[in-house]
Scaffold this motif. Structure first.
Motif, PDB file in Angstrom:
ATOM      1  N   THR A 104       0.844  -1.198   0.000  1.00 36.68           N
ATOM      2  CA  THR A 104       0.000   0.000   0.000  1.00 36.68           C
ATOM      3  C   THR A 104       0.878   1.246   0.000  1.00 36.68           C
ATOM      4  O   THR A 104       1.892   1.305   0.697  1.00 36.68           O
ATOM      5  N   GLU A 139      -2.429   4.673   3.478  1.00 36.17           N
ATOM      6  CA  GLU A 139      -2.755   4.024   4.751  1.00 36.17           C
ATOM      7  C   GLU A 139      -2.585   2.521   4.653  1.00 36.17           C
ATOM      8  O   GLU A 139      -2.859   1.909   3.613  1.00 36.17           O
ATOM      9  N   ALA A 140      -2.119   1.885   5.741  1.00 36.33           N
ATOM     10  CA  ALA A 140      -1.878   0.437   5.759  1.00 36.33           C
ATOM     11  C   ALA A 140      -3.181  -0.328   5.567  1.00 36.33           C
ATOM     12  O   ALA A 140      -4.270   0.126   5.952  1.00 36.33           O
ATOM     13  N   ALA A 160       7.988   0.894   3.594  1.00 38.90           N
ATOM     14  CA  ALA A 160       8.485   0.392   4.876  1.00 38.90           C
ATOM     15  C   ALA A 160       9.924  -0.083   4.746  1.00 38.90           C
ATOM     16  O   ALA A 160      10.351  -0.596   3.706  1.00 38.90           O
ATOM     17  N   ASP A 168       3.654  -1.987   3.927  1.00 39.25           N
ATOM     18  CA  ASP A 168       3.753  -0.612   3.444  1.00 39.25           C
ATOM     19  C   ASP A 168       4.798  -0.564   2.330  1.00 39.25           C
ATOM     20  O   ASP A 168       5.900  -1.096   2.482  1.00 39.25           O
TER      21      ASP A 168
END
Length: 219
Positions: A123, A126-127, A159, A156
């Motif tokens: 994503t 937002e997660a 991430a 993410d």
């Protein structure tokens, strides 16, 4: 008794004209008694004929040495072959509906025969709700599920992961409109995908960020 006349005496006559006088050798031949069988005359073997030598064949000529072979040049190293890229599919959806459309895309992938451990969902904004739920139990358990690889994994796109985050199929969820975040996600998504990439978001805005060979062909 009757009287027989006396035999006339034969005198040697002189040959007449045209008759040759007998030779002494002929007389001897006449006086020589003939033998019952003549002795064989030995035949002398004829001497072998001398062979006249003909022209001698020319000696074989040695082949002329040709030019020395050219040394084989090693091929010049060219550029490394480019790895075949993945197949990119675009699913058009506004940012607020991108997560829902991504879930539908995952269901279709599973129905087509893809294994859950082959799918990674990233994503941009937002997660995903599944990620939020699993992170509530701690990051250690959350990342352990990726290592175990028993289910679809949600993460993410930006991430910082403890290891290489890569799977055969990646679903990129563009649920954010921030240009910087979207551009970064598009640029780095090829490091995570193997063979299939599904992009859920505003196709008109996202597709131009991809290389030309991955953009959808206009209808």
């Amino acid at each position: 008794m009757p009287a027989f006349p006396e035999e006339p005496e034969i005198h040697e006559s002189i040959p007449g004209p045209g008759v040759p006088f007998p030779r002494e050798s002929d007389a001897q031949a006449l006086n020589t008694p003939a033998t019952s069988s003549a002795s064989p005359v030995p035949v002398q073997p004829s001497a072998p004929r001398a062979v006249v030598p003909g022209p001698r064949p020319a000696p074989p000529r040695a082949p002329k040495p040709g030019p020395p072979p050219r040394p084989v040049q090693p091929p010049k190293p060219g550029p490394a072959p480019r790895r075949a890229g993945p197949t990119v599919q675009f699913v058009s959806a506004p940012a607020r509906a991108a997560v829902e459309r991504a879930d539908e895309a995952v269901d279709l992938l599973l129905e087509s025969g893809r294994r859950p451990e082959d799918i990674l969902v990233l994503t941009v904004g937002e997660a995903h709700p599944w990620q939020q739920h699993e992170l509530s139990f701690g990051e250690a358990g959350y990342w352990a599920q990726f290592t175990e690889g028993g289910d679809v994994f949600y993460a993410d796109a930006a991430a910082v992961t403890p290891g290489p985050l890569r799977r055969e199929v990646v679903v990129l969820v563009v649920n954010d409109t921030a240009a910087a975040r979207v551009e970064r996600a598009v640029r780095e998504v090829f490091d995570h995908v193997g063979t299939v990439l599904v992009v859920c978001g505003e196709t008109d805005q996202v597709a131009p960020l991809f290389p030309a060979e991955y953009r959808p062909v206009p209808a």
